[in-house]
Every structure is written in C-alpha cells, then in structure tokens.
Design a protein around this motif. Structure first.
Motif, PDB file in Angstrom:
ATOM      1  N   HIS A   3       0.838  -1.195   0.000  1.00  0.00           N
ATOM      2  CA  HIS A   3       0.000   0.000   0.000  1.00  0.00           C
ATOM      3  C   HIS A   3       0.872   1.244   0.000  1.00  0.00           C
ATOM      4  CE1 HIS A   3      -2.459  -3.237   1.712  1.00  0.00           C
ATOM      5  NE2 HIS A   3      -3.461  -2.624   1.115  1.00  0.00           N
ATOM      6  N   LYS A   4       0.346   2.322  -0.536  1.00  0.00           N
ATOM      7  CA  LYS A   4       1.045   3.606  -0.498  1.00  0.00           C
ATOM      8  C   LYS A   4       1.063   4.130   0.934  1.00  0.00           C
ATOM      9  CE  LYS A   4      -0.804   6.718  -2.884  1.00  0.00           C
ATOM     10  NZ  LYS A   4      -1.459   7.710  -3.704  1.00  0.00           N
ATOM     11  N   PRO A   5       2.179   4.758   1.331  1.00  0.00           N
ATOM     12  CA  PRO A   5       2.178   5.409   2.646  1.00  0.00           C
ATOM     13  C   PRO A   5       1.078   6.470   2.704  1.00  0.00           C
ATOM     14  CG  PRO A   5       4.403   5.268   1.777  1.00  0.00           C
ATOM     15  CD  PRO A   5       3.475   4.854   0.669  1.00  0.00           C
ATOM     16  N   LYS A   6       0.454   6.574   3.872  1.00  0.00           N
ATOM     17  CA  LYS A   6      -0.640   7.534   4.051  1.00  0.00           C
ATOM     18  C   LYS A   6      -0.227   8.591   5.059  1.00  0.00           C
ATOM     19  CE  LYS A   6      -4.183   4.671   2.451  1.00  0.00           C
ATOM     20  NZ  LYS A   6      -5.421   4.871   1.849  1.00  0.00           N
ATOM     21  N   LYS A   7      -0.826   9.761   4.921  1.00  0.00           N
ATOM     22  CA  LYS A   7      -0.625  10.834   5.900  1.00  0.00           C
ATOM     23  C   LYS A   7      -1.373  10.445   7.175  1.00  0.00           C
ATOM     24  CE  LYS A   7      -1.533  15.772   6.607  1.00  0.00           C
ATOM     25  NZ  LYS A   7      -0.943  15.721   7.895  1.00  0.00           N
ATOM     26  N   GLU A  56       0.800  17.702  24.824  1.00  0.00           N
ATOM     27  CA  GLU A  56       1.370  18.305  23.627  1.00  0.00           C
ATOM     28  C   GLU A  56       2.244  17.248  22.948  1.00  0.00           C
ATOM     29  OE1 GLU A  56       4.185  22.037  22.316  1.00  0.00           O
ATOM     30  OE2 GLU A  56       3.151  22.102  24.236  1.00  0.00           O
ATOM     31  N   TYR A  57       1.823  16.837  21.740  1.00  0.00           N
ATOM     32  CA  TYR A  57       2.507  15.769  21.017  1.00  0.00           C
ATOM     33  C   TYR A  57       3.510  16.321  20.016  1.00  0.00           C
ATOM     34  CZ  TYR A  57      -0.888  12.375  22.744  1.00  0.00           C
ATOM     35  OH  TYR A  57      -1.653  11.570  23.535  1.00  0.00           O
ATOM     36  N   THR A  58       4.683  15.689  19.997  1.00  0.00           N
ATOM     37  CA  THR A  58       5.686  15.931  18.973  1.00  0.00           C
ATOM     38  C   THR A  58       6.131  14.567  18.454  1.00  0.00           C
ATOM     39  OG1 THR A  58       7.478  15.950  20.603  1.00  0.00           O
ATOM     40  CG2 THR A  58       6.528  18.085  19.995  1.00  0.00           C
ATOM     41  N   ALA A  59       6.818  14.570  17.318  1.00  0.00           N
ATOM     42  CA  ALA A  59       7.276  13.305  16.741  1.00  0.00           C
ATOM     43  C   ALA A  59       8.428  13.553  15.799  1.00  0.00           C
ATOM     44  CB  ALA A  59       6.132  12.636  15.981  1.00  0.00           C
ATOM     45  N   TYR A  60       9.203  12.519  15.585  1.00  0.00           N
ATOM     46  CA  TYR A  60      10.124  12.487  14.457  1.00  0.00           C
ATOM     47  C   TYR A  60       9.255  12.063  13.283  1.00  0.00           C
ATOM     48  CZ  TYR A  60      13.864  12.580  17.927  1.00  0.00           C
ATOM     49  OH  TYR A  60      14.699  12.929  18.953  1.00  0.00           O
ATOM     50  N   THR A  61       8.689  13.032  12.570  1.00  0.00           N
ATOM     51  CA  THR A  61       7.606  12.730  11.632  1.00  0.00           C
ATOM     52  C   THR A  61       7.994  11.752  10.528  1.00  0.00           C
ATOM     53  OG1 THR A  61       8.027  14.813  10.481  1.00  0.00           O
ATOM     54  CG2 THR A  61       6.240  14.801  12.083  1.00  0.00           C
ATOM     55  N   ASP A  62       9.160  11.908   9.928  1.00  0.00           N
ATOM     56  CA  ASP A  62       9.540  10.976   8.862  1.00  0.00           C
ATOM     57  C   ASP A  62       9.659   9.553   9.396  1.00  0.00           C
ATOM     58  OD1 ASP A  62       9.561  13.026   7.025  1.00  0.00           O
ATOM     59  OD2 ASP A  62      11.740  13.280   7.039  1.00  0.00           O
ATOM     60  N   MET A  63      10.324   9.407  10.532  1.00  0.00           N
ATOM     61  CA  MET A  63      10.463   8.076  11.143  1.00  0.00           C
ATOM     62  C   MET A  63       9.104   7.538  11.571  1.00  0.00           C
ATOM     63  SD  MET A  63      13.877   8.618  13.485  1.00  0.00           S
ATOM     64  CE  MET A  63      13.633   7.088  14.361  1.00  0.00           C
ATOM     65  N   ALA A  64       8.281   8.403  12.138  1.00  0.00           N
ATOM     66  CA  ALA A  64       6.962   7.971  12.606  1.00  0.00           C
ATOM     67  C   ALA A  64       6.073   7.551  11.445  1.00  0.00           C
ATOM     68  CB  ALA A  64       6.301   9.092  13.409  1.00  0.00           C
ATOM     69  N   GLN A  66       7.014   6.344   8.624  1.00  0.00           N
ATOM     70  CA  GLN A  66       7.503   5.046   8.148  1.00  0.00           C
ATOM     71  C   GLN A  66       7.061   3.931   9.089  1.00  0.00           C
ATOM     72  OE1 GLN A  66       9.128   4.301   5.142  1.00  0.00           O
ATOM     73  NE2 GLN A  66       8.511   2.261   5.824  1.00  0.00           N
ATOM     74  N   ALA A  67       7.127   4.175  10.399  1.00  0.00           N
ATOM     75  CA  ALA A  67       6.694   3.170  11.375  1.00  0.00           C
ATOM     76  C   ALA A  67       5.196   2.881  11.226  1.00  0.00           C
ATOM     77  CB  ALA A  67       7.016   3.633  12.797  1.00  0.00           C
ATOM     78  N   PHE A  68       4.394   3.925  11.047  1.00  0.00           N
ATOM     79  CA  PHE A  68       2.957   3.712  10.817  1.00  0.00           C
ATOM     80  C   PHE A  68       2.740   2.881   9.553  1.00  0.00           C
ATOM     81  CE2 PHE A  68       2.012   7.574  13.508  1.00  0.00           C
ATOM     82  CZ  PHE A  68       1.164   6.935  14.397  1.00  0.00           C
ATOM     83  N   LEU A  81      -8.111  -7.774   6.092  1.00  0.00           N
ATOM     84  CA  LEU A  81      -8.708  -6.447   6.212  1.00  0.00           C
ATOM     85  C   LEU A  81      -9.054  -5.900   4.836  1.00  0.00           C
ATOM     86  CD1 LEU A  81      -6.324  -4.858   8.861  1.00  0.00           C
ATOM     87  CD2 LEU A  81      -8.585  -5.871   9.233  1.00  0.00           C
ATOM     88  N   THR A  82     -10.139  -5.150   4.780  1.00  0.00           N
ATOM     89  CA  THR A  82     -10.531  -4.457   3.560  1.00  0.00           C
ATOM     90  C   THR A  82      -9.855  -3.100   3.495  1.00  0.00           C
ATOM     91  OG1 THR A  82     -12.667  -5.564   3.670  1.00  0.00           O
ATOM     92  CG2 THR A  82     -12.506  -3.639   2.219  1.00  0.00           C
ATOM     93  N   CYS A  83      -9.852  -2.382   4.616  1.00  0.00           N
ATOM     94  CA  CYS A  83      -9.184  -1.091   4.671  1.00  0.00           C
ATOM     95  C   CYS A  83      -8.839  -0.739   6.114  1.00  0.00           C
ATOM     96  CB  CYS A  83      -9.999   0.015   4.007  1.00  0.00           C
ATOM     97  SG  CYS A  83     -11.613   0.291   4.707  1.00  0.00           S
ATOM     98  N   MET A  84      -7.985   0.270   6.235  1.00  0.00           N
ATOM     99  CA  MET A  84      -7.510   0.697   7.546  1.00  0.00           C
ATOM    100  C   MET A  84      -7.141   2.171   7.479  1.00  0.00           C
ATOM    101  SD  MET A  84      -3.921  -0.343   9.390  1.00  0.00           S
ATOM    102  CE  MET A  84      -4.024  -1.948   8.675  1.00  0.00           C
ATOM    103  N   HIS A  85      -7.462   2.881   8.540  1.00  0.00           N
ATOM    104  CA  HIS A  85      -7.103   4.290   8.652  1.00  0.00           C
ATOM    105  C   HIS A  85      -6.519   4.519  10.036  1.00  0.00           C
ATOM    106  CE1 HIS A  85      -9.314   5.084   4.974  1.00  0.00           C
ATOM    107  NE2 HIS A  85     -10.228   4.264   5.464  1.00  0.00           N
ATOM    108  N   ILE A  86      -5.408   5.259  10.082  1.00  0.00           N
ATOM    109  CA  ILE A  86      -4.772   5.627  11.343  1.00  0.00           C
ATOM    110  C   ILE A  86      -4.521   7.131  11.301  1.00  0.00           C
ATOM    111  CG2 ILE A  86      -2.780   5.333  12.868  1.00  0.00           C
ATOM    112  CD1 ILE A  86      -2.287   2.611  11.481  1.00  0.00           C
ATOM    113  N   TYR A  87      -4.941   7.811  12.359  1.00  0.00           N
ATOM    114  CA  TYR A  87      -4.681   9.248  12.503  1.00  0.00           C
ATOM    115  C   TYR A  87      -4.193   9.509  13.920  1.00  0.00           C
ATOM    116  CZ  TYR A  87      -7.326   9.546   8.207  1.00  0.00           C
ATOM    117  OH  TYR A  87      -7.757   9.359   6.912  1.00  0.00           O
ATOM    118  N   HIS A  88      -3.167  10.344  14.033  1.00  0.00           N
ATOM    119  CA  HIS A  88      -2.626  10.710  15.343  1.00  0.00           C
ATOM    120  C   HIS A  88      -2.408  12.217  15.378  1.00  0.00           C
ATOM    121  CE1 HIS A  88      -0.333  10.787  19.013  1.00  0.00           C
ATOM    122  NE2 HIS A  88      -0.489   9.478  19.148  1.00  0.00           N
ATOM    123  N   SER A  89      -2.682  12.797  16.519  1.00  0.00           N
ATOM    124  CA  SER A  89      -2.534  14.241  16.704  1.00  0.00           C
ATOM    125  C   SER A  89      -1.079  14.642  16.885  1.00  0.00           C
ATOM    126  CB  SER A  89      -3.299  14.692  17.948  1.00  0.00           C
ATOM    127  OG  SER A  89      -4.672  14.458  17.795  1.00  0.00           O
TER     128      SER A  89
END
Length: 147
Positions: A3-7, A56-64, A66-68, A81-89
C-alpha cells in the motif's frame, strides 16, 4: 499487496465530525461486514503538580510515518482487512479530546477485533511520538510514558 504510505498526522485534536465523516465514507463499500474503531482520549490524570490539562505531542515525523506504514503493512499481511485508517494528533490536545483514531474494516468481525489490538499495541511500542503532559495551570509538564 503493498500500500502507499498515508498521511497520519493531524494538527490538534481529532474531531467527532472527522470520525463520523470517515465512517460515512465506507457505506458504499459493500464487501465490508464489520468495522472496529479505537479512540485514544486524553485523561485528566492526577500528577504531583496537579491535574493533567492536556498533552502536547511531537514526533520524528519521517520516522513515525515510516513506522505507521510498516505497522499497516504488517496488519494487512496478518489479517484479512478491507481497509484501515490511522490518525494521530500533533500539537496540543486538551483533556477529553481524541488524539488517536484507528479504524479497521473487514468482511468479518473477528479480523477487526484482532487487527485493532495488534495495531494499537504496535503503535505504542514502535512509533516515535512523544507526549508532554501539561499539569496544572502553571505550565508545568511531565513526559508521558507509552502504556
């Protein structure tokens, strides 16, 4: 299937309207027989300096991101699974608001239960996201542990 990486990241809390819209978009997918949702909500825990007022959330966004993506691929490989969505603040999420939204769909319910638990546990263990719990009114904070 790869699958393509998702935002994954959204600024601030994840709104109830965003969650409702995500669910509504799946009504036309008639091969789905079950959905399962995990919503991570900010608790008003008691700490030494007072009550938690938000995280207050921060992340190493590129690494995160990729991990997602790796977690998504592992879940699709392991569960039907048919589909999946993950969103984090990212940024400030006040107590009572949603910071993590995981939504899985499958032809059958068992896969959604098993996949959802797997995904949430993998996120907690492997994604480089950091939460600074704001405590009391003075702007004090403590770093949140992933439990």
């Amino acid at each position: 299937m790869i699958h393509k990486p998702k935002k994954v990241f959204v600024d601030g809390p994840i709104s109830p309207q965003f969650i409702a819209d995500s669910i509504a978009k799946h009504q036309s997918k008639t091969t789905i027989g079950a959905h399962n949702i995990f919503l991570g909500q900010i608790r008003a825990d008691e700490k030494a300096g007072g009550t938690v007022t938000g995280i207050e959330y921060t992340a190493y966004t590129d690494m995160a991101e990729q991990a997602f993506h790796d977690i998504r691929e592992a879940a699709f490989a392991r569960f039907k699974l048919t589909c999946m969505h993950i969103y984090h603040s990212l940024g400030l999420v006040p107590t009572g608001e949603i910071s993590l939204f995981v939504f899985v769909s499958s032809p059958h319910r068992r896969a959604t239960f098993e996949a959802l638990e797997f995904i949430v546990e993998e996120i907690k263990a492997k994604v480089p996201i950091f939460g600074k719990e704001l405590v009391g009114q003075a702007g004090d904070y403590t770093w949140k542990e992933n439990k």
